[in-house]
Motif scaffolding. Structure first.
Motif, PDB file in Angstrom:
ATOM      1  N   HIS A  39       0.827  -1.227   0.000  1.00 58.95           N
ATOM      2  CA  HIS A  39       0.000   0.000   0.000  1.00 58.95           C
ATOM      3  C   HIS A  39       0.857   1.272   0.000  1.00 58.95           C
ATOM      4  N   SER A 193      -8.856   2.148   1.457  1.00 52.39           N
ATOM      5  CA  SER A 193      -9.330   3.471   1.031  1.00 52.39           C
ATOM      6  C   SER A 193      -8.490   4.595   1.627  1.00 52.39           C
ATOM      7  N   ARG A 194      -7.868   4.341   2.781  1.00 58.00           N
ATOM      8  CA  ARG A 194      -7.007   5.358   3.407  1.00 58.00           C
ATOM      9  C   ARG A 194      -5.666   5.489   2.698  1.00 58.00           C
ATOM     10  N   TYR A 195      -5.291   4.481   1.915  1.00 55.50           N
ATOM     11  CA  TYR A 195      -4.005   4.511   1.214  1.00 55.50           C
ATOM     12  C   TYR A 195      -4.161   4.770  -0.281  1.00 55.50           C
ATOM     13  N   VAL A 196      -5.381   4.754  -0.765  1.00 58.80           N
ATOM     14  CA  VAL A 196      -5.643   5.118  -2.154  1.00 58.80           C
ATOM     15  C   VAL A 196      -5.735   6.645  -2.226  1.00 58.80           C
ATOM     16  N   LYS A 197      -4.948   7.240  -3.114  1.00 58.05           N
ATOM     17  CA  LYS A 197      -4.845   8.702  -3.176  1.00 58.05           C
ATOM     18  C   LYS A 197      -5.183   9.213  -4.575  1.00 58.05           C
ATOM     19  N   SER A 198      -5.598  10.458  -4.626  1.00 61.68           N
ATOM     20  CA  SER A 198      -5.837  11.084  -5.923  1.00 61.68           C
ATOM     21  C   SER A 198      -4.491  11.324  -6.614  1.00 61.68           C
ATOM     22  N   THR A 201      -2.372  14.186  -5.051  1.00 59.51           N
ATOM     23  CA  THR A 201      -2.159  14.159  -3.612  1.00 59.51           C
ATOM     24  C   THR A 201      -0.865  14.873  -3.216  1.00 59.51           C
ATOM     25  N   GLY A 206       0.907   6.236   0.535  1.00 61.14           N
ATOM     26  CA  GLY A 206      -0.256   5.859  -0.244  1.00 61.14           C
ATOM     27  C   GLY A 206       0.010   5.769  -1.733  1.00 61.14           C
ATOM     28  N   PRO A 223     -11.067   6.763  -3.553  1.00 61.01           N
ATOM     29  CA  PRO A 223     -11.108   6.250  -2.180  1.00 61.01           C
ATOM     30  C   PRO A 223     -12.520   5.955  -1.700  1.00 61.01           C
ATOM     31  N   SER A 224     -13.461   6.837  -2.022  1.00 60.32           N
ATOM     32  CA  SER A 224     -14.850   6.648  -1.596  1.00 60.32           C
ATOM     33  C   SER A 224     -15.473   5.436  -2.268  1.00 60.32           C
ATOM     34  N   LYS A 227     -14.021   2.143  -0.955  1.00 59.21           N
ATOM     35  CA  LYS A 227     -14.482   1.885   0.411  1.00 59.21           C
ATOM     36  C   LYS A 227     -15.846   1.210   0.415  1.00 59.21           C
TER      37      LYS A 227
END
Length: 336
Positions: A39, A193-198, A201, A206, A223-224, A227
């Motif tokens: 991740h 979802s906390r480690y997936v970034k735009s 970022t 992440g 991320p949303s 999740k």
């Protein structure tokens, strides 16, 4: 360059401008933090004591939902350790590694004042290496490189380079099913979802979604979405095609023992392979679910007819397009 990517910029000559031996050892850590990690959590910390570098897990960046026994964490430490050893060798140090249940202690001794003259030293691959999840070309790595990979095995560590289509198809089915099973778990999706970034970022940990081929507008909601939904179910056919048709070779590292020491050793082996591959313009992409989730690893054992414990699985091949680096925490922030 944005601050969260600045760690990738290393001036190799800066080593000789360090004021003290302690500062020179700190400089080596700049290469360690460029290692891959699950991740891109970067779950490591370092401490300099005289002529030693202590490598320890930073449990604040552990992944309890996806890595309950910390296997992937210690594999990540092994990758960082390998980078340290390679950098130390380049700058004239001999190294001795003492593994423990909570990391490793690397003892260094300066045996020459000048850097290596080897223009193909693996240190030059460290700032270039990146995980590339793209479809790979339909051509194999050369036989010499494959033989070299297999030579890294020992009586307690097996390295399988799988090109047989029947075995690849069976392994692909296991890997895809394991990924779906992982994403069925709400806690896993929450953690991921906390480690997936735009793609834009500014964070230092992440995975920006450009590494998965996702455009920036969609990356903002990734991320949303991850999740809430098991996206691996929706991408099953695409993932099967990637593994069965767009992956010329799969590699599996297995060990006789199953503990933090062997996890770190497996990570170290992978990193050396990934760096040598980078030198040859070959890319790699680890996939952990079949190793870590449930009993899927037993299916891998059966396919490969081994009783050794699978520890690390990755795709390997050529690509026409490189992907950008992921963000990094700088060495200064992970040094005690």
């Amino acid at each position: 360059m944005k601050d969260n990517y600045r760690a990738w910029e290393i001036d190799f000559d800066e080593f000789y401008r360090q004021a003290s031996d302690r500062d020179r050892l700190k400089f080596l850590v700049r290469f360690a933090v460029l290692a891959p990690s699950s991740h891109n959590s970067q779950p490591w910390k370092f401490e300099i004591r005289d002529n030693t570098i202590l490598v320890r897990p930073d449990m604040r960046r552990a992944l309890p939902a996806s890595d309950a026994n910390n296997r992937q964490l210690f594999i990540s430490l092994g990758c960082a350790i390998e980078n340290l050893l390679i950098a130390a060798d380049y700058y004239g140090f001999s190294s001795d590694v003492a593994y423990a249940t909570d990391g490793a202690v690397i003892t260094l001794k300066r045996i020459r004042q000048e850097s290596s003259e080897d223009k193909k030293h693996l240190i030059f691959s460290i700032p270039r290496r990146h995980t590339n999840r793209s479809p790979y070309e339909d051509r194999m790595p050369d036989e010499g490189f494959v033989a070299w990979m297999q030579s890294l095995g020992t009586k307690d560590m097996r390295i399988d380079c799988i090109t047989d289509q029947v075995k690849k198809d069976k392994i692909a089915d296991v890997v895809v099913s394991a990924g779906i099973a992982a994403m069925d778990d709400k806690g896993f999706r929450e953690e991921l979802s906390r480690y997936v970034k735009s793609n834009i970022t500014t964070e230092h940990i992440g995975m920006p979604m450009f590494g998965f081929g996702m455009p920036t507008p969609l990356s903002l909601i990734a991320p949303s979405v991850l999740k809430r939904f098991n996206m691996n179910r929706l991408s099953r056919r695409q993932d099967e095609k990637l593994l069965k048709e767009q992956t010329p070779m799969m590699v599996l590292i297995s060990t006789r023992e199953d503990n933090p020491k062997t996890w770190m050793e497996a990570g170290s082996r992978y990193e050396r392979i990934a760096l040598m591959a980078e030198q040859k313009d070959i890319k790699t992409a680890p996939m952990a679910a079949a190793i870590q989730i449930g009993d899927f690893y037993r299916h891998l054992q059966k396919i490969l007819d081994t009783d050794l414990r699978p520890q690390f699985f990755f795709r390997i091949g050529y690509v026409t397009k490189a992907t950008p680096h992921s963000p990094r925490i700088g060495a200064r922030a992970v040094l005690s």
